[in-house]
Design an enzyme around this catalytic site. Sequence first.
Site, mmCIF file in Angstrom:
data_model
loop_
_atom_site.group_PDB
_atom_site.id
_atom_site.type_symbol
_atom_site.label_atom_id
_atom_site.label_comp_id
_atom_site.label_asym_id
_atom_site.label_seq_id
_atom_site.Cartn_x
_atom_site.Cartn_y
_atom_site.Cartn_z
ATOM 1 N N GLU A 461 0.861 -1.230 -0.021
ATOM 2 C CA GLU A 461 -0.059 -0.087 0.136
ATOM 3 C C GLU A 461 0.888 1.268 -0.098
ATOM 4 O O GLU A 461 0.487 2.228 0.688
ATOM 5 C CB GLU A 461 -0.874 -0.105 1.284
ATOM 6 N N GLY A 462 1.747 1.400 -0.655
ATOM 7 C CA GLY A 462 2.676 2.313 -0.843
ATOM 8 C C GLY A 462 3.897 2.390 -0.158
ATOM 9 O O GLY A 462 4.010 2.118 1.180
#
Length: 614
Positions: A461-462
């Site tokens: 997620e990043g």
Amino acid sequence: MSFRPTLDFLLYDWLDAESLNGRERFADHSRETFDAVLDTCERIAREKYAPANRIVDTQEPRFDGERVILPQATHDAHAAFAASGMLSAAQDYEIGGMQLPYTVQAAANSFFAMASVSIGSNLLTSGNANLLLVHGTPMQQEVFAKNEFSGRWAGTMCLSEPQAGSSLSDVVTRAVPDGDGFEADPLGPRYRLTGNKMWISSGDHELTENIVHIVLAKIPDAQGKLVPGTRGISLFIVPKRMVDTAGALTGERNDVALAGLNHKLGWRGTTNTLLNFGEGRFPVGGQAGAVGYLVGQPGKGLHCMFHMMNEARIGIGMAASMLGMAGYEASLAYARQRPQGRPVGPAGKDAAKPQVRIIEHADVRRMLLAQKSYCEGALALQLYCARLVDEQKTGAAGPGGVADDARLLLEVLTPIAKSWPSEWCLEANSLAIQVLGGYGYTRDFPVEQYWRDNRLNMIHEGTHGIQAADLLGRKVLMEEGRGLSLLADRIADTARRASAVPALADDARALTDALAQVQSATRAAWSTGEPRDALANAVPYMQAFGHTVLAWIWLDLAHRSLHGGNAAVTDPATVGRLGAASYFFRYELPKIGAWLRVVETRDPTCAELPEEAF
């Protein structure tokens, strides 16, 4: 799972979750209903998840050419979770929810993350459905979101592509109108998608009767070209199996094909996939192209998707925190029973004397205390952010109101809530292996699996670097720095209250100094106005910022533990909490000076080293 007393302290004594029952939305609840939810989730995690953790690690998902095969334990755990109602726990009664505070839902989900993170708590399914509640049409909410909340269907998030991992501006999946009447479809404007998506968690399985993919794609312009950058990105619902407006399966497969499984270092129980959209393997109505329904407005896909991404980032932070906690508890139990060595004393080591347990050695205690300070502090941060979600949804509205302040604080804290546990609870897992010594990296003990599972969270997620650029490049600057000012005010308030307690006065001063250093470094980083200068050392900035936030959390916890006074403390849990706070201020907070020096000077060492010099 002995961390329950810690969870209860954070939830009730520190965050005062019971007080939320005074708000209309939560008026039907009480401490008893909250505890009942926690008890149920703790039991399911203990009975269905924990026994399967090693099973799902060794029996990875496999594709037989027709379907993905998962161990029966995964099916049993998913069924128990869906039956608990936790997928919709915080949602309205009208859609089958419990109207629980999100704070309580997050606390309850911590049991699943600790017991088996790669079976998990259906993070993407609930995030997918929550996105549709905000940006979807009433029909999309009725057909897709409700069936996800019930556990009948699952959900995914399809962003990355093989040639464009985190660089979403380089997405090339195309979405073209599906015929002349494409806008008349009751499920939303209907498009045909072609392209490939990579690293899609839970992208294919047989746990549910359908999978709802949320897909980023670009709609070509009038000349058939894709608009460069992120401006042309739109968002689409692409179900694995076609459905009608009543939510019934039509019996037709959508043109979404599993191209392969990714086999990862950790989270091995979660299916991770490469998906092909529109390759023609499953033509819908005799036509190639995966059918997708537009969510929101064309070209506003990233705006919609960030709602899900931010929720997922906090979920990853909780997963990282609880993996750290699992390693801490395993290494603590080992240290309490493993005899090795003898105490150091004036007479030296006497081989005739019995061995001592390794917890009696100072260095082992250092490693255990480091783990405790990282993991309990990280869990507190996650629950604090969850409480901000409740404030945003149910607090006083209007500019400068409780809800608006909570929104902005959450914007600033989200990169920290995701990144800090994924770095430092991973370090806790490394220390757990070290405590066990040679046994630590064998599969006879679970700590090596916890480390492998947690190593993915700095990327999930990043990546770490993306979170750092988001924090220094956007979050601390947004709305003229008001979010950073709000956070600084809360930190200063804790330091002021703690300074009145002699036992905490030194730590209060240290926190005040740390905040001043972060504020000074923020100004210095941007003093040239050039993003290239400011962001060259964004990761050290984020590390210092995160350590300052965690020092604030620990000081607030210590102050609450002492009830704002100086009464003698004998309760072991409180003594342990104060010890962890002291460790963090003595051993961890001083690190920020080195990190911030390169930020303040805009040190160019990394950015300017010629490629050939590497």
